[in-house]
Design a protein around this motif. Structure first.
Motif, PDB file in Angstrom:
ATOM      1  N   ILE A  12       0.842  -1.185   0.000  1.00  0.00           N
ATOM      2  CA  ILE A  12       0.000   0.000   0.000  1.00  0.00           C
ATOM      3  C   ILE A  12       0.883   1.243   0.000  1.00  0.00           C
ATOM      4  O   ILE A  12       1.826   1.348   0.791  1.00  0.00           O
ATOM      5  CB  ILE A  12      -0.940  -0.014   1.225  1.00  0.00           C
ATOM      6  CG1 ILE A  12      -1.917  -1.187   1.091  1.00  0.00           C
ATOM      7  CG2 ILE A  12      -1.670   1.308   1.380  1.00  0.00           C
ATOM      8  CD1 ILE A  12      -2.837  -1.378   2.269  1.00  0.00           C
ATOM      9  N   GLU A  13       0.571   2.153  -0.925  1.00  0.00           N
ATOM     10  CA  GLU A  13       1.277   3.435  -1.002  1.00  0.00           C
ATOM     11  C   GLU A  13       0.606   4.419  -0.046  1.00  0.00           C
ATOM     12  O   GLU A  13      -0.583   4.271   0.273  1.00  0.00           O
ATOM     13  CB  GLU A  13       1.215   3.975  -2.437  1.00  0.00           C
ATOM     14  CG  GLU A  13       1.852   3.073  -3.478  1.00  0.00           C
ATOM     15  CD  GLU A  13       3.360   2.978  -3.352  1.00  0.00           C
ATOM     16  OE1 GLU A  13       3.982   3.929  -2.829  1.00  0.00           O
ATOM     17  OE2 GLU A  13       3.921   1.942  -3.752  1.00  0.00           O
TER      18      GLU A  13
ATOM     19  N   GLU B 288      -3.322   5.529  -0.027  1.00  0.00           N
ATOM     20  CA  GLU B 288      -4.156   4.560  -0.732  1.00  0.00           C
ATOM     21  C   GLU B 288      -5.001   3.751   0.244  1.00  0.00           C
ATOM     22  O   GLU B 288      -4.561   3.435   1.341  1.00  0.00           O
ATOM     23  CB  GLU B 288      -3.296   3.543  -1.509  1.00  0.00           C
ATOM     24  CG  GLU B 288      -2.929   3.947  -2.878  1.00  0.00           C
ATOM     25  CD  GLU B 288      -2.200   2.829  -3.625  1.00  0.00           C
ATOM     26  OE1 GLU B 288      -2.299   2.834  -4.848  1.00  0.00           O
ATOM     27  OE2 GLU B 288      -1.521   1.982  -2.996  1.00  0.00           O
TER      28      GLU B 288
ATOM     29  N   GLN C 278      -7.859   0.155  -3.555  1.00  0.00           N
ATOM     30  CA  GLN C 278      -7.151   0.930  -4.577  1.00  0.00           C
ATOM     31  C   GLN C 278      -5.795   0.311  -4.873  1.00  0.00           C
ATOM     32  O   GLN C 278      -5.385   0.218  -6.031  1.00  0.00           O
ATOM     33  CB  GLN C 278      -6.943   2.378  -4.111  1.00  0.00           C
ATOM     34  CG  GLN C 278      -8.184   3.210  -4.046  1.00  0.00           C
ATOM     35  CD  GLN C 278      -7.874   4.564  -3.426  1.00  0.00           C
ATOM     36  OE1 GLN C 278      -7.356   4.655  -2.311  1.00  0.00           O
ATOM     37  NE2 GLN C 278      -8.189   5.617  -4.153  1.00  0.00           N
ATOM     38  N   THR C 279      -5.100  -0.092  -3.828  1.00  0.00           N
ATOM     39  CA  THR C 279      -3.796  -0.738  -3.992  1.00  0.00           C
ATOM     40  C   THR C 279      -3.935  -1.996  -4.830  1.00  0.00           C
ATOM     41  O   THR C 279      -3.183  -2.213  -5.779  1.00  0.00           O
ATOM     42  CB  THR C 279      -3.197  -1.103  -2.617  1.00  0.00           C
ATOM     43  OG1 THR C 279      -2.956   0.090  -1.894  1.00  0.00           O
ATOM     44  CG2 THR C 279      -1.912  -1.901  -2.766  1.00  0.00           C
TER      45      THR C 279
ATOM     46  N   ARG D 224      -4.585  -1.144  -8.488  1.00  0.00           N
ATOM     47  CA  ARG D 224      -3.381  -0.605  -9.122  1.00  0.00           C
ATOM     48  C   ARG D 224      -2.381  -1.722  -9.407  1.00  0.00           C
ATOM     49  O   ARG D 224      -1.834  -1.813 -10.509  1.00  0.00           O
ATOM     50  CB  ARG D 224      -2.750   0.463  -8.209  1.00  0.00           C
ATOM     51  CG  ARG D 224      -1.416   0.995  -8.746  1.00  0.00           C
ATOM     52  CD  ARG D 224      -0.787   2.021  -7.822  1.00  0.00           C
ATOM     53  NE  ARG D 224      -0.657   1.594  -6.433  1.00  0.00           N
ATOM     54  CZ  ARG D 224       0.283   0.758  -5.975  1.00  0.00           C
ATOM     55  NH1 ARG D 224       1.176   0.226  -6.801  1.00  0.00           N
ATOM     56  NH2 ARG D 224       0.330   0.446  -4.687  1.00  0.00           N
ATOM     57  N   GLU D 225      -2.151  -2.568  -8.432  1.00  0.00           N
ATOM     58  CA  GLU D 225      -1.187  -3.652  -8.601  1.00  0.00           C
ATOM     59  C   GLU D 225      -1.631  -4.655  -9.660  1.00  0.00           C
ATOM     60  O   GLU D 225      -0.812  -5.166 -10.419  1.00  0.00           O
ATOM     61  CB  GLU D 225      -0.946  -4.352  -7.257  1.00  0.00           C
ATOM     62  CG  GLU D 225      -0.200  -3.509  -6.251  1.00  0.00           C
ATOM     63  CD  GLU D 225       1.293  -3.408  -6.528  1.00  0.00           C
ATOM     64  OE1 GLU D 225       1.820  -4.187  -7.350  1.00  0.00           O
ATOM     65  OE2 GLU D 225       1.943  -2.557  -5.901  1.00  0.00           O
TER      66      GLU D 225
END
Length: 153
Positions: A47-48, A51, A55-56, A59-60
């Motif tokens: 996780i950024e 985020e 969402q993580t 995105r990944e």
């Protein structure tokens, strides 16, 4: 260390979640990506800042497998407890942290372009994927995901 699988549709404490991963299905097949560091694995990652876990995961999945998901739901999480001293370079919450796992169906498949992280992606049949190390090591989670997807259909 102690790792526990918890099948639950409620997120653990947000500040203790370190990563989010996806168990994704498409037309009866299971998505895996060939990561340079780990071999065939499920897509997901850390996780950024700022985020949310879902969402993580999204995105990944796009970064590692070039697909988009729909009908996403939380399957559960792994609780990781460090029982010994904290390693000097350890960057996760201590003594407890969580990895969360979502299930979903692939809605959009984009052309796959190898990256510094992933060299390939494929959709394994459910019989074929049982030969993969990740599924063998995480068969309880995989079976729960298959059951949840099957109940939806």
């Amino acid at each position: 260390n102690e790792i526990s699988l918890i099948l639950d549709d409620t997120l653990p404490p947000r500040h203790l979640i370190t990563s989010a991963l996806a168990l994704a299905f498409h037309e009866g097949n299971f998505l895996m990506t060939n990561l340079h560091q780990r071999g065939w694995d499920i897509p997901g990652g850390h996780i950024e800042p700022g985020e949310m876990p879902e969402q993580t995961m999204r995105r990944e999945v796009m970064e590692e497998a070039a697909v988009e998901l729909e009908n996403v739901q939380l399957l559960g999480y792994q609780r990781i407890r460090l029982l010994g001293e904290v390693p000097e370079d350890y960057r996760y919450p201590h003594p407890e942290s969580f990895q969360v796992f979502y299930i979903g169906t692939v809605t959009k498949i984009l052309p796959f372009i190898p990256t510094s992280e992933a060299s390939d992606r494929t959709f394994f049949s459910l019989a074929e994927v049982r030969q993969q190390r990740w599924v063998q090591e995480n068969h309880l989670m995989f079976d729960a995901a298959v059951n949840a997807i099957t109940e939806r259909e």
